[in-house]
Write a protein that holds these residues in place. Structure first.
Motif, short mmCIF file in Angstrom:
data_model
loop_
_atom_site.label_atom_id
_atom_site.label_comp_id
_atom_site.label_asym_id
_atom_site.label_seq_id
_atom_site.Cartn_x
_atom_site.Cartn_y
_atom_site.Cartn_z
N UNK A 176 32.89 29.95 53.70
CA UNK A 176 33.02 31.37 54.05
C UNK A 176 33.96 31.55 55.25
N UNK A 177 33.77 30.69 56.24
CA UNK A 177 34.56 30.80 57.47
C UNK A 177 36.04 30.61 57.19
N UNK A 178 36.38 29.60 56.41
CA UNK A 178 37.79 29.33 56.13
C UNK A 178 38.41 30.43 55.27
N UNK A 179 37.62 30.98 54.35
CA UNK A 179 38.13 32.08 53.52
C UNK A 179 38.40 33.32 54.37
N UNK A 180 37.46 33.64 55.26
CA UNK A 180 37.66 34.79 56.15
C UNK A 180 38.86 34.58 57.06
N UNK A 181 39.02 33.36 57.56
CA UNK A 181 40.15 33.06 58.43
C UNK A 181 41.47 33.27 57.70
#
Length: 442
Positions: A176-181
């Protein structure tokens, strides 16, 4: 209160154009303001979160039927009231923090910015930052915040390890974090900051450094490294206290920090503050105001501010804290126009202590010119030039005092807390000698 929509829409349109123009990095950071400057930063606190993280002791609440329209009206009212009280004529930056402000409606963000633009001058290129958590920051939502006037994001990744994220009580995964970034960088290129935590229970140096290197392969131009602080009253504190989790190892945390900052330097990042690293001039204008002891106004439940209430005839800088609990804060705003719970005038010595402690957190330190804006008589040379302790720190390569001013070396930034003990003591001694009748507060 009705706001002039035409003017507000004009500001958002001008801000969107200004966002495409990147400011050049200078030798230091954004210009600092004098103690009673008509310029200020504005912090806006959104007090709600989806859940309370295991390490967090901030003023935040789990929402149960929030009346966002009422909260929005109160944020607008308090912003306008404090801007008038302060006499501030120019807002350099706005920071929406929390809590989780990405849970707010973009309309709330737009309404606050409209109110600021109506009450004072908000330049089109002002930095407007929103803190965002991956689970409440889809691409379409981030785009809506951009349309509302946000031009910079601060994303609370905290870790790229799912086990650590669960330990911290985060609601997102590493994926999730990498996608949001990736979405954030697409929408706000060059204007995305990420947080990474270190010093967690059972965390090891090697795996953490691999996380940092992975982050560097996909991050933007600003990274913040924060060491875990176990705060009483948090779930993580209780788990460590009861022996369910091992206590964080301070030596391992120090090793992570030292090796991490070296990796960031090799990747072209400037460590412009103890915990903050930027490349391509992507320093945080808002946080720079804090470190340079500029004025800032705190709006929202539990927000902190420091400003001279010149609009009300004041001449002394005050530390202000707004009422913590959202419902009580809203009642006070509706009654009085603001929810300020405490006002604490700062003495001259207290202000200088802040200038010293905050300024030395940066790689620029405290220039002679900056110090003289707060204390025109007692110079940095007067305070520290003849000190044996300062000379020893200089010989150890930790501190520099020269024609530019007083600052830590790269090595000194890593041990700033120990340096400040000596420097603050020297300041207090010199102040007492010059003002023998003054008694420090307890």
């Amino acid at each position: 209160m009705a706001l002039p929509r035409a003017r507000a829409r004009g500001w958002v349109k001008a801000a969107a154009a200004a966002q495409r123009r990147r400011p050049a990095e200078d030798a230091g950071g954004p210009a600092s303001a004098a103690p009673g400057s008509p310029r200020a930063a504005l912090y806006v606190h959104w007090p709600y979160c989806e859940k309370r993280c295991s390490y967090c002791s901030f003023n935040k609440y789990i929402p149960r039927g929030v009346d966002e329209a009422a909260l929005r009206r109160c944020l607008v009212t308090e912003a306008q009231t404090l801007l008038r009280l302060s006499g501030v004529r120019r807002v350099e930056s706005v920071f929406f923090g929390g809590g989780t402000p990405s849970l707010a409606s973009p309309h709330t963000v737009a309404a606050v910015l409209e109110a600021v633009a109506q009450t004072t001058h908000l330049p089109a290129d002002s930095e407007v930052t929103l803190e965002a958590n991956p689970t409440s920051a889809s691409g379409s939502r981030l785009a809506a915040f951009g349309a509302a006037g946000v031009n910079r994001l601060s994303i609370g990744l905290q870790s790229l390890d799912d086990t650590e994220l669960q330990l911290l009580g985060r609601t997102h995964s590493a994926s999730d974090a990498l996608q949001t970034l990736a979405e954030a960088q697409r929408l706000f290129p060059g204007r995305v900051s990420v947080d990474l935590m270190l010093g967690l229970p059972a965390q090891q140096v090697g795996p953490w450094l691999r996380q940092l290197r992975e982050l560097l392969r996909c991050c933007d131009d600003h990274v913040s490294l924060y060491q875990l602080s176990l705060e009483r009253g948090t779930t993580l504190f209780t788990q460590v206290q009861q022996g369910a989790l091992p206590a964080p190892d301070p030596e391992l945390a120090a090793e992570m920090y030292q090796e991490g900052r070296a990796i960031l330097r090799e990747a072209g990042f400037r460590q412009y503050e103890v915990s903050n690293f930027a490349r391509n001039g992507a320093l945080s204008t808002h946080n720079w105001t804090y470190w340079q002891c500029g004025q800032y106004l705190g709006v929202g439940p539990g927000a902190h501010g420091r400003f001279i209430p010149q609009g009300a005839g004041g001449h002394t800088r005050e530390a202000r804290i707004q009422t913590l609990e959202p419902d009580n804060w809203m009642k006070e705003v509706m009654l009085f126009g603001h929810g300020t719970r405490r006002r604490m005038p700062l003495s001259e010595l207290e202000l200088l202590e802040e200038v010293l402690a905050m300024g030395l957190r940066t790689d620029v330190g405290i220039t002679h010119q900056h110090w003289q804006q707060f204390e025109p008589q007692l110079t940095l040379w007067d305070l520290f030039g003849a000190s044996k302790e300062v000379k020893e720190l200089q010989e150890q390569g930790l501190l520099l005092l020269d024609h530019r001013g007083l600052r830590c070396s790269w090595e000194g930034l890593a041990v700033l807390d120990s340096l400040l003990l000596s420097l603050l003591s020297l300041l207090q001694e010199a102040w007492q000698q010059r003002n023998p009748s003054s008694v420090p507060r307890g």
